[in-house]
Motif scaffolding. Structure first.
Motif, short mmCIF file in Angstrom:
data_model
loop_
_atom_site.label_atom_id
_atom_site.label_comp_id
_atom_site.label_asym_id
_atom_site.label_seq_id
_atom_site.Cartn_x
_atom_site.Cartn_y
_atom_site.Cartn_z
N ALA A 1 0.82 -1.21 0.00
CA ALA A 1 0.00 0.00 0.00
C ALA A 1 0.85 1.26 0.00
CB ALA A 1 -0.92 0.02 1.21
N PHE A 2 2.13 1.13 0.32
CA PHE A 2 3.03 2.28 0.39
C PHE A 2 3.71 2.49 -0.96
CE2 PHE A 2 2.25 1.17 4.73
CZ PHE A 2 2.33 2.36 5.43
N PRO A 3 4.08 3.75 -1.25
CA PRO A 3 3.93 4.97 -0.45
C PRO A 3 2.47 5.40 -0.34
CG PRO A 3 4.85 5.51 -2.60
CD PRO A 3 4.81 4.01 -2.52
N LEU A 4 2.17 6.08 0.78
CA LEU A 4 0.83 6.57 1.06
C LEU A 4 0.79 8.10 1.02
CD1 LEU A 4 -0.39 4.57 4.22
CD2 LEU A 4 -1.33 4.38 1.91
N VAL A 5 -0.35 8.61 0.58
CA VAL A 5 -0.63 10.03 0.73
C VAL A 5 -1.55 10.17 1.94
CG1 VAL A 5 -1.63 12.10 -0.30
CG2 VAL A 5 -0.40 10.44 -1.74
N VAL A 6 -1.07 10.87 2.97
CA VAL A 6 -1.82 11.02 4.22
C VAL A 6 -2.24 12.49 4.36
CG1 VAL A 6 -1.76 10.79 6.73
CG2 VAL A 6 -0.54 9.13 5.29
N LYS A 7 -3.50 12.72 4.71
CA LYS A 7 -3.98 14.10 4.86
C LYS A 7 -5.17 14.14 5.81
CE LYS A 7 -6.29 13.44 0.38
NZ LYS A 7 -6.36 13.93 -1.01
N PRO A 8 -5.44 15.33 6.37
CA PRO A 8 -6.61 15.46 7.25
C PRO A 8 -7.90 15.27 6.47
CG PRO A 8 -5.11 17.33 7.49
CD PRO A 8 -4.68 16.57 6.28
N ALA A 9 -8.87 14.62 7.09
CA ALA A 9 -10.16 14.43 6.43
C ALA A 9 -10.89 15.74 6.24
CB ALA A 9 -11.03 13.46 7.23
N ILE B 1 -7.07 10.57 6.60
CA ILE B 1 -7.28 9.56 5.56
C ILE B 1 -5.95 9.30 4.87
CG2 ILE B 1 -9.68 10.22 5.19
CD1 ILE B 1 -8.76 11.45 2.50
N ALA B 2 -5.84 8.11 4.30
CA ALA B 2 -4.63 7.73 3.56
C ALA B 2 -5.05 7.02 2.28
CB ALA B 2 -3.75 6.81 4.41
N GLN B 3 -4.32 7.31 1.21
CA GLN B 3 -4.57 6.70 -0.08
C GLN B 3 -3.24 6.29 -0.70
OE1 GLN B 3 -6.51 10.15 -1.76
NE2 GLN B 3 -8.54 9.25 -1.53
N PRO B 4 -3.17 5.12 -1.34
CA PRO B 4 -1.93 4.75 -2.02
C PRO B 4 -1.55 5.82 -3.05
CG PRO B 4 -3.41 2.87 -1.89
CD PRO B 4 -4.20 4.06 -1.44
N TYR B 5 -0.28 6.16 -3.09
CA TYR B 5 0.22 7.16 -4.03
C TYR B 5 0.07 6.66 -5.45
CZ TYR B 5 3.66 9.88 -6.66
OH TYR B 5 4.29 10.66 -7.61
N ILE B 6 -0.45 7.51 -6.32
CA ILE B 6 -0.58 7.19 -7.74
C ILE B 6 0.66 7.72 -8.45
CG2 ILE B 6 -1.97 7.46 -9.83
CD1 ILE B 6 -3.41 5.99 -7.57
N PRO B 7 1.54 6.84 -8.96
CA PRO B 7 2.73 7.33 -9.67
C PRO B 7 2.33 8.26 -10.81
CG PRO B 7 2.86 4.96 -9.31
CD PRO B 7 1.47 5.37 -8.94
N ASN B 8 2.96 9.44 -10.86
CA ASN B 8 2.60 10.41 -11.89
C ASN B 8 3.78 11.33 -12.15
OD1 ASN B 8 2.06 13.18 -10.33
ND2 ASN B 8 1.27 11.50 -9.06
N SER B 9 3.61 12.26 -13.06
CA SER B 9 4.70 13.14 -13.50
C SER B 9 4.99 14.28 -12.53
CB SER B 9 4.34 13.74 -14.87
OG SER B 9 3.21 14.60 -14.75
N GLY B 10 4.19 14.43 -11.48
CA GLY B 10 4.36 15.56 -10.58
C GLY B 10 3.54 16.77 -10.98
N VAL B 11 2.69 16.59 -11.99
CA VAL B 11 1.82 17.67 -12.46
C VAL B 11 0.38 17.29 -12.18
CG1 VAL B 11 1.07 19.01 -14.46
CG2 VAL B 11 3.46 18.30 -14.27
N ASP B 12 -0.35 18.17 -11.50
CA ASP B 12 -1.78 17.97 -11.28
C ASP B 12 -2.57 18.72 -12.34
OD1 ASP B 12 -1.16 16.58 -9.02
OD2 ASP B 12 -2.02 18.02 -7.60
N LEU B 13 -3.69 18.17 -12.71
CA LEU B 13 -4.62 18.86 -13.59
C LEU B 13 -5.81 19.29 -12.75
CD1 LEU B 13 -5.14 19.61 -16.62
CD2 LEU B 13 -6.65 17.61 -16.68
N LYS B 14 -6.06 20.59 -12.70
CA LYS B 14 -7.21 21.11 -11.97
C LYS B 14 -8.28 21.45 -12.99
CE LYS B 14 -7.95 22.92 -7.94
NZ LYS B 14 -8.35 22.22 -6.72
N VAL B 15 -9.44 20.81 -12.86
CA VAL B 15 -10.55 21.07 -13.77
C VAL B 15 -11.62 21.85 -13.01
CG1 VAL B 15 -12.26 20.07 -15.33
CG2 VAL B 15 -10.07 18.91 -14.98
#
Length: 291
Positions: A125-133, A164-178
């Protein structure tokens, strides 16, 4: 029309909503501003049926503004967005349950009161992204590579709300905000908060049909009219990693006028009102489109 904006201290001088309030006033509408948490309020006076055509919320997650907005909805007032829909995305644990139940492409989500409890998850499950709910604006979001680093200096203490924690999604380091404004979708590239060293210039970009369909479905699932969706592109395609009600709408062409008119429409304004349409007449090519 007469509108009430709930604006907490963090957004007191922010262009969204300050410039929107100015635009609505310039169009001849009356806008009252309440600053929840900034002064003593008599609730029965502040939330009164028939006093406003609509209430609009621009507050931090976990702040007192949402409670006031829900009070306005409880006495039959129109709210922008719908108060129940806002609650559905402000609580990220609740948002995850809704998203998974409706088949949105989201990471698997775990919840706990203390970060160290996520150590019970399998190593896969790691790496995890952990953040406040109840987090917002990237606050306290951490990328945790392994269980040994679940606790870190500055971590919010136990009992200070759910994580909350979610498995990290491997990506380019760029977010798309819609962003969605009055049914129109606009896309902006920006640096991921998990990759602060990534050299990314924030810019407006074209929106693919696939991502437009996902963003439109997010609005339908949560019942939102003005919202933003954070998308990352992983190995299996686009994944929704966050949803925000009333975001910044940065890089959206003519954002102030568009958001102001969307609020009027949601509040029940006459679509034939010429003032907003005159402001929106000039639109940049390729700025966005209906999905």
């Amino acid at each position: 029309m007469r509108l009430c904006f709930l604006v907490e201290e963090q957004y007191r001088y922010d262009g969204m909503p300050v410039d929107v309030i100015r635009q609505l006033t310039a169009w001849g509408h009356r806008v009252d501003v309440l600053r929840p948490g900034g002064r003593l309020m008599r609730l029965s006076e502040a939330v009164r049926a028939g006093q406003h055509d609509a209430w609009v919320l621009k507050t931090v997650s976990g702040g007192p503004g949402l409670t006031l907005l829900e009070g306005a909805a409880a006495v039959g007032l129109t709210t922008v967005n719908d108060a129940r829909s806002i609650r559905g995305v402000r609580d990220k644990a609740l948002a995850a349950v809704i998203a998974e139940s409706r088949g949105l492409p989201v990471p698997r989500t775990y919840a706990a009161m203390r970060a160290e409890e996520f150590a019970a998850l399998p190593a896969s499950a790691f790496p995890l992204v952990v953040k406040p709910a109840d987090g917002s604006s990237g606050r306290a979001v951490r990328l945790v590579p392994d269980p040994e680093r679940l606790t870190a200096p500055g971590e919010r203490p136990a009992g200070d709300g759910m994580l909350i924690a979610q498995p990290y999604i491997p990506n380019s380091g760029v977010d798309l905000k819609v962003y969605c404004v009055d049914g129109e979708l606009y896309a902006t590239e920006r640096r991921s908060p998990l990759h602060p060293d990534q050299p990314v210039r924030e810019r407006h970009v074209p929106l693919s049909a696939e991502v437009a369909g996902i963003a439109a479905e997010v609005g339908a699932v949560y019942g939102l009219d003005l919202y933003g969706v954070d998308v990352v592109f992983g190995p299996d395609g686009p994944v929704v990693v966050d949803v925000n009600d009333f975001p910044s709408f940065r890089q959206v062409p003519d954002a102030v006028a568009k958001v102001a008119w969307a609020i009027l429409r949601l509040a029940g304004a006459d679509r034939t009102d010429p003032a907003p349409h005159a402001m929106l007449a000039a639109r940049a090519p390729g700025a966005g489109g209906r999905p």
